[in-house]
Design an enzyme around this catalytic site. Structure first.
Site, short mmCIF file in Angstrom:
data_model
loop_
_atom_site.label_atom_id
_atom_site.label_comp_id
_atom_site.label_asym_id
_atom_site.label_seq_id
_atom_site.Cartn_x
_atom_site.Cartn_y
_atom_site.Cartn_z
CE1 TYR A 56 27.16 55.53 -30.71
CE2 TYR A 56 29.09 54.29 -31.36
CZ TYR A 56 27.75 54.56 -31.50
OH TYR A 56 26.99 53.87 -32.41
CB CYS A 57 25.79 56.20 -26.55
SG CYS A 57 24.24 55.65 -25.80
CB VAL A 58 26.09 56.40 -21.73
CG1 VAL A 58 27.08 55.31 -22.01
CG2 VAL A 58 26.16 56.79 -20.27
#
Length: 579
Positions: A312-314
């Site tokens: 998720y994301c980074v």
């Protein structure tokens, strides 16, 4: 609130109108001078464009005042200037109270503000011949200043605040002052009632056990709720810039619980919030000592050749780097599939966050990270700035001016539960990825001496983007599909960076768009994608089952703490509670 209930203000005199015009003109000049200083030269404008913008502003301004005077202050009986008629103005929640349009004084203030906002944004857009990033910074600064200048943010020009002050005898302002002083003491804007939630009780409460702990992360194994599960387990990597329980909020919103109930052996990495002992951590550590170590741990525990992985994301960006490293080492088969939630690898179109990575900003980040880590409150403030109207000024009005009680909202509680970031990792991430965009250049970044090349990744991938994502824009997330070489399913979810991901089927909210066949470009995808109402989670689980459909009975190590890794503590563990 009825318009006639609002305190009747005195109408401005012609001299006061002229004074306000001069003040706004000086504010405009200051912004332009600041932008000129940032670029090191005079800002170039096309004289014809500027003349047209200024003439339009003057004409519309004069028409506004003339209608006001001719109608005796009854502007609501006259057509409004173009900015107020725009769809954006019609949806502007700052002016939703009827008094903004029904009362002539507040209607005049509202229309004047919208007219000025339209003028200054057009003027910012008229700047030409400068670096695109400098122009974007000017536009971002102009937008932020205009949000701050909104008449809704000031007690004497907000009819709701005026009325509340009269009704309460000023108690709202006293209570608002208490809220403001409390926020100043903790160094963070409060969005919700924090006493309504407790991690492990009514959020992050899905049953499970912590079965491994390292200086970097805890590994949680969730208790199965079905008699059989997919043979290939799932390991979730949440971003370490936030608490993991965005994926495990209340039970009805929890992605973790939903995945467990679908018959998956679910593991999740809970990252440690950085402290001084983590000052030397770099990206390599989150890849090797974090993601790869967790993958190998789960494989060994369950005696399986591979796992499904979510980033998720980074953590999705990092998952791509992990896959590239495994591919370079000939170990790509450790991961059966990779799912990316709003993740970026190519930062050429990464949105407004790229405005925070110039030399001046990086110097400030280093100063704030003098203890070896960045206090998570600063990162939270940065994300709030990206949506200042909704995440800052909306709460200034509600909390400080209206003195309202904080509503209990689990998502906002999570948003305020910040984590600290290792200073070296944070600096390298901002410079190497956001600023220099090195990850998509084969061999430009190495991990443990091995150059990374995303094109080596052939792992089946599920790439999810949010239509209204302001942190990982759709155009940026799509670029992930252009750098991977394996089969890819791209899906566009309604809403943004959080609500676009956390959308349980039972809620019946939003929608998603997908194509049965891969498309050569984002434009082609948008033209051919089919819209489906509701959550995209069922689409994902069917895709996962299609990649690896085999199932096994739940016994032995499939139960948390029953295999070679014994229970350390109950989920959610102590790392998620650390400050």
């Amino acid at each position: 609130m009825k318009a006639e209930d609002v305190m009747e203000p005195r109408l401005p005199t012609l001299q006061e109108m002229q004074q306000w015009t001069q003040v706004l003109g000086r504010a405009q000049q200051l912004m332009l001078e600041q932008a000129a200083g940032a670029t090191g030269r005079t800002l170039p404008f096309d004289p014809a464009i500027v003349s047209r913008i200024q003439t339009g502003f003057a004409d519309e301004g004069m028409a506004l005042w003339q209608r006001f005077l001719d109608s005796g202050g009854l502007l609501r009986d006259q057509p409004e200037p173009p900015p107020s008629d725009s769809p954006a103005a019609a949806r502007d929640r700052r002016f939703a109270d009827p008094a903004w349009t029904e009362h002539p004084f507040y209607d005049l203030i509202r229309q004047s503000y919208l007219l000025l906002s339209d003028y200054l944004m057009k003027l910012a857009d008229a700047v030409d011949g400068v670096d695109p990033r400098q122009k974007a910074k000017l536009r971002f600064a102009t937008s932020g200043l205009l949000d701050a200048m909104s008449p809704s943010n000031f007690p004497l020009t907000n009819p709701m605040v005026v009325q509340k002050t009269i009704q309460s005898g000023g108690e709202n302002l006293v209570k608002g002052l208490q809220h403001m002083l409390a926020d100043m003491e903790k160094g963070q804007l409060t969005h919700t009632d924090g006493t309504a939630f407790e991690v492990g009780r009514n959020i992050a409460s899905t049953p499970g056990k912590v079965i491994k702990e390292t200086p970097l992360y805890q590994l949680i194994h969730y208790a199965p709720t079905t008699e059989a599960v997919l043979e290939t387990p799932l390991i979730i990597f949440p971003p370490w810039i936030n608490r993991f329980y965005i994926l495990d909020l209340s039970p009805e919103k929890s992605f973790v619980k939903w995945a467990v109930d679908q018959g998956i052996s679910v593991f999740l990495v809970s990252w440690k919030s950085a402290d001084a002992s983590m000052k030397d951590l770099v990206w390599d550590d989150y890849i090797e000592r974090g993601q790869i170590d967790a993958i190998d741990t789960v494989r060994d525990l369950l005696k399986v050749p591979s796992v499904h992985a979510i980033g998720y994301c980074v953590a999705g960006t990092t998952l791509a780097a992990t896959l590239a490293l495994l591919a370079a080492r000939g170990e790509a088969d450790k991961v059966a599939s990779a799912t990316f939630f709003t993740a970026q690898v190519d930062f050429a179109q990464a949105g407004d966050l790229t405005l925070f990575v110039d030399d001046e900003q990086m110097k400030m980040v280093e100063q704030l990270s003098s203890g070896g880590f960045l206090d998570g409150r600063y990162m939270a403030a940065t994300f709030n700035l990206l949506r200042g109207r909704d995440l800052i000024w909306n709460y200034v009005v509600n909390n400080y001016l209206l003195g309202q009680d904080y509503p209990p909202f689990d998502l906002l509680y999570w948003n305020g539960d910040t984590t600290n970031l290792p200073a070296r990792w944070h600096r390298d991430y901002l410079t190497q990825l956001y600023r220099d965009n090195l990850l998509v250049q084969p061999g430009a970044i190495s991990v443990a001496g091995t150059p990374l090349d995303l094109t080596l990744i052939k792992t089946p991938a599920y790439v999810q983007a949010g239509r209204e994502d302001h942190i990982a824009p759709l155009e940026s997330v799509w670029k992930l599909t252009e750098h991977l070489s394996g089969p890819i399913r791209f899906l566009l979810a309604g809403s943004g960076h959080i609500a676009g991901v956390i959308n349980p089927p039972a809620a019946g909210k939003y929608q998603y768009w997908a194509c049965d066949e891969s498309q050569p470009s984002l434009d082609a995808f948008l033209a051919k994608a089919k819209e489906t109402k509701g959550s995209w989670w069922p689409d994902w689980i069917e895709w996962i089952r299609g990649v690896a459909p085999a199932t096994v009975s739940v016994r032995g190590a499939r139960q948390p703490g029953k295999g070679k890794l014994k229970t350390i503590e109950d989920a959610p563990g102590r790392y998620v509670k650390g400050r």
